[in-house]
Design a protein around this motif. Structure first.
Motif, PDB file in Angstrom:
ATOM      1  N   ALA A 122       1.028  -1.348   0.240  1.00 54.63           N
ATOM      2  CA  ALA A 122      -0.812   0.176   0.020  1.00 54.63           C
ATOM      3  C   ALA A 122       0.638   1.166  -0.656  1.00 54.63           C
ATOM      4  O   ALA A 122       0.083   2.343  -0.183  1.00 54.63           O
ATOM      5  CB  ALA A 122      -0.631  -0.263   1.103  1.00 54.63           C
ATOM      6  N   GLY A 123       2.792   1.159  -0.095  1.00 63.01           N
ATOM      7  CA  GLY A 123       3.011   2.853   0.101  1.00 63.01           C
ATOM      8  C   GLY A 123       3.748   2.582   1.421  1.00 63.01           C
ATOM      9  O   GLY A 123       5.011   3.183   1.229  1.00 63.01           O
ATOM     10  N   LEU A 124       3.283   2.581   2.478  1.00 57.32           N
ATOM     11  CA  LEU A 124       4.103   2.606   3.962  1.00 57.32           C
ATOM     12  C   LEU A 124       3.816   1.522   4.092  1.00 57.32           C
ATOM     13  O   LEU A 124       3.108   0.454   3.825  1.00 57.32           O
ATOM     14  CB  LEU A 124       3.275   3.911   4.770  1.00 57.32           C
ATOM     15  CG  LEU A 124       3.884   5.312   3.499  1.00 57.32           C
ATOM     16  CD1 LEU A 124       2.826   6.263   4.720  1.00 57.32           C
ATOM     17  CD2 LEU A 124       4.674   5.655   3.803  1.00 57.32           C
ATOM     18  N   LEU A 125       5.039   0.542   4.874  1.00 60.54           N
ATOM     19  CA  LEU A 125       5.589  -0.203   5.972  1.00 60.54           C
ATOM     20  C   LEU A 125       5.615  -0.213   6.863  1.00 60.54           C
ATOM     21  O   LEU A 125       6.496   1.320   7.858  1.00 60.54           O
ATOM     22  CB  LEU A 125       6.316  -1.043   4.934  1.00 60.54           C
ATOM     23  CG  LEU A 125       6.881  -1.677   5.037  1.00 60.54           C
ATOM     24  CD1 LEU A 125       5.575  -3.808   5.248  1.00 60.54           C
ATOM     25  CD2 LEU A 125       7.626  -2.956   5.153  1.00 60.54           C
ATOM     26  N   TYR A 126       4.556  -0.789   8.099  1.00 59.99           N
ATOM     27  CA  TYR A 126       5.978  -0.103   9.253  1.00 59.99           C
ATOM     28  C   TYR A 126       6.917  -1.429   9.848  1.00 59.99           C
ATOM     29  O   TYR A 126       6.871  -2.010   9.182  1.00 59.99           O
ATOM     30  CB  TYR A 126       4.504  -1.248  10.550  1.00 59.99           C
ATOM     31  CG  TYR A 126       3.471  -0.208  10.209  1.00 59.99           C
ATOM     32  CD1 TYR A 126       2.808   1.353  11.289  1.00 59.99           C
ATOM     33  CD2 TYR A 126       2.248  -1.048   9.978  1.00 59.99           C
ATOM     34  CE1 TYR A 126       2.003   1.491  11.061  1.00 59.99           C
ATOM     35  CE2 TYR A 126       1.049  -0.209   9.585  1.00 59.99           C
ATOM     36  CZ  TYR A 126       0.793   0.746  10.571  1.00 59.99           C
ATOM     37  OH  TYR A 126      -0.455   1.434  10.284  1.00 59.99           O
TER      38      TYR A 126
END
Length: 126
Positions: A36-40
């Motif tokens: 989705a574009g960002l990653l924790y």
């Protein structure tokens, strides 16, 4: 402000106890990447950077880079176990889209500009 459930804090403390570094710090940050574009990203770190924000949650210090705070404001980090095993769960009110894996998300840009995130650094999952 972020929230860490008692279960998540206990699991982080348990993982930290397995390290040979008793002063290791728990760092939560956001990297570019994922479906989705960002990653924790969660990791243990040796030092606090001048631009870091420190939160105390359920007896656990959580270090977050200041430029990541806008993406995790109001975040609740939880930990649960089920028949498939245990895992951390992210409940982020800023996420406009999440991936089925639960570790990737996207947010609506605040000014219509593209998100300015650095390329992922090498991290390890905890």
């Amino acid at each position: 402000m972020i929230n860490i459930s008692k279960a998540a804090a206990s699991e982080v403390k348990r993982l930290k106890s397995k390290l040979k570094k008793p002063n290791a710090l728990f760092r939560l940050k956001i990297n570019a990447g994922g479906c989705a574009g960002l990653l924790y990203a969660m990791e243990f770190d040796d030092a606090i950077a001048p631009e870091d924000i420190i939160y105390d949650c359920n007896g656990l210090q959580v270090i977050i880079p200041a430029d990541n705070c806008q993406y995790v404001e109001g975040l609740t980090l939880d930990y649960s176990e089920d028949l498939m095993g245990g895992g951390f769960r992210f409940h982020n009110p800023n996420a406009t889209q999440t991936c089925g894996c639960g570790n990737s998300f996207s947010v609506k840009p605040t000014s219509g500009a593209a998100l300015n995130m650095a390329a992922p650094e090498q991290t390890f999952d905890i």
